[in-house]
Design an enzyme around this catalytic site. Sequence first.
Site, mmCIF file in Angstrom:
data_model
loop_
_atom_site.group_PDB
_atom_site.id
_atom_site.type_symbol
_atom_site.label_atom_id
_atom_site.label_comp_id
_atom_site.label_asym_id
_atom_site.label_seq_id
_atom_site.Cartn_x
_atom_site.Cartn_y
_atom_site.Cartn_z
ATOM 1 N N GLU A 290 0.811 -1.226 0.000
ATOM 2 C CA GLU A 290 0.000 0.000 0.000
ATOM 3 C C GLU A 290 0.848 1.283 0.000
ATOM 4 O O GLU A 290 0.683 2.155 0.861
ATOM 5 C CB GLU A 290 -0.990 -0.023 1.165
ATOM 6 C CG GLU A 290 -1.968 -1.177 1.058
ATOM 7 C CD GLU A 290 -3.064 -1.185 2.118
ATOM 8 O OE1 GLU A 290 -3.043 -0.313 3.010
ATOM 9 O OE2 GLU A 290 -3.942 -2.062 2.041
ATOM 10 N N GLU B 140 -5.073 -8.654 -0.591
ATOM 11 C CA GLU B 140 -5.814 -8.484 0.667
ATOM 12 C C GLU B 140 -7.250 -8.123 0.321
ATOM 13 O O GLU B 140 -7.486 -7.301 -0.556
ATOM 14 C CB GLU B 140 -5.254 -7.347 1.533
ATOM 15 C CG GLU B 140 -3.907 -7.566 2.161
ATOM 16 C CD GLU B 140 -3.491 -6.378 3.038
ATOM 17 O OE1 GLU B 140 -4.394 -5.610 3.465
ATOM 18 O OE2 GLU B 140 -2.285 -6.218 3.277
#
Length: 500
Positions: A160, A277
């Site tokens: 991220e 995820e």
Amino acid sequence: MIKVIVPDFSDKKFSDRWRYCVGTGRLGLALQKEYIDTLKYVKENIDFKYIRGHGLLCDDVGIYREDVVGDEIKPFYNFTYIDRIFDSFLEIGIRPFVEIGFMPKRLASGTQAVFYWEGNVTPPKDYKKWENLIKAVVSHFISRYGIDEVAKWPFEIWNEPNLKEFWKDADEKEYFKLYKITAKAIKEVNENIKVGGPAICGGADYWIEDFLNFCYEENVPVDFVSRHAYTSKQGEYTPHLIYQEIMPSEYMLNEFKTVRDIIKNSHFPNLPFHITEYNTSYSPQNPVHDTPFNAAYIARILSEGGDYVDSFSYWTFSDVFEERDVPRSQFHGGFGLVALNMVPKPTFYTFKFFNAMGEEMLYRDEHMIVTRRDDGSVALIAWNEVMDKTENPDKEYEVQIPVGFKDVFIKRQLIDEEHGNPWGTWIHMGRPRYPSKKEINTLREIAKPEIMTSHAVTNDGYLNLKFKLAKNAVVLYELTERIDESSTYIGLDDSKINGY
């Protein structure tokens, strides 16, 4: 009453991409007994193929160290713990989906960190030392496990980076520099190893376009694209919990589709696309993860997600997890399929139910999927996620199912608010933070689905199945051939048993 007629033939296949990978807390947690015991349990029941987690290069795993030799600082690569961790994974039968991160503190350019365990999120202060570290790590994996094995492990670079919390200033240009140096270092060790990224979260899909353009223009290796997906809005925070509105499941599926289209329209239209995820909430303190609602909600994602992505990795398999701190109670909103003390949550059984599905997909809609297995038996899953506080949430079904044998054994497994809901029982107990052994045993007993069996005879090759789904129910029906051997019992007469 919802009526469904399932066709007898379909050329559609049901993908098992939903079990390609599962997420985990930071890799250092794999040194704990409960972690390994839980992973074995999950593998046995659901059979995930890969496992992905943060922290490969963090100080608790201990790979990067430095020795002072005279006036010189020399890197030392210590593989004691990572060997133990990856050995354990492979012994269980699950492979690493390797996430490269975070930054070793001795190599970091700054002190900014994320999580209770302080994963450093700054670029390296010396990219040459970083490059050498990456080469040493990959070379060690090949030396220990062999290139035939390591070539099966995807290597995802960072986590991220579009968020300031995970990459200093969310600096896209600096991330691309890190990616380029890291990917090329890996390929220099062995070109057969797969590398990819950018592992962004939602709300920044322009990063994927920029990333693929960068890789094309700079001739940087890229073997897959990765992204994360959550469907929760901004939340109401308390000291121990967070409450968030969850958007409908089609929101997540649309995100899958959107990124797939971005890839198709890029210079790399055929790249694999991995969701590394996903879950309802992105917080490990949201009680939604503990509920039957979560189980029913996730069912549609498992049913349809494989249409758009090459894998999607549920975040995470266990509540042995410490992003916000050591968990403060038995149930605390953790991501895991399995709660602390190895108590399966309702969502665990959604996954286990899907593990019973066949490859031939006979029927699918937004709340049901019917498949046929290789032996001719049929498996049906239906779900009833309730997004609001409606007074009449129940749904009734009548389903005509083609079955290739006359006499049918019917097995039904059910989870809902009243069955297979240890979170609800824990509330009845008074929400004990640290339950006694007796209470833990009760929670484990309650966690099991309700199981009922019966048998029936088909009519013109079809079985008429009627059932009702209460709020947040997930049901699995398995229809197998019944072989009646009653005639082989001499003198059999159940009516002679008292009460029968």
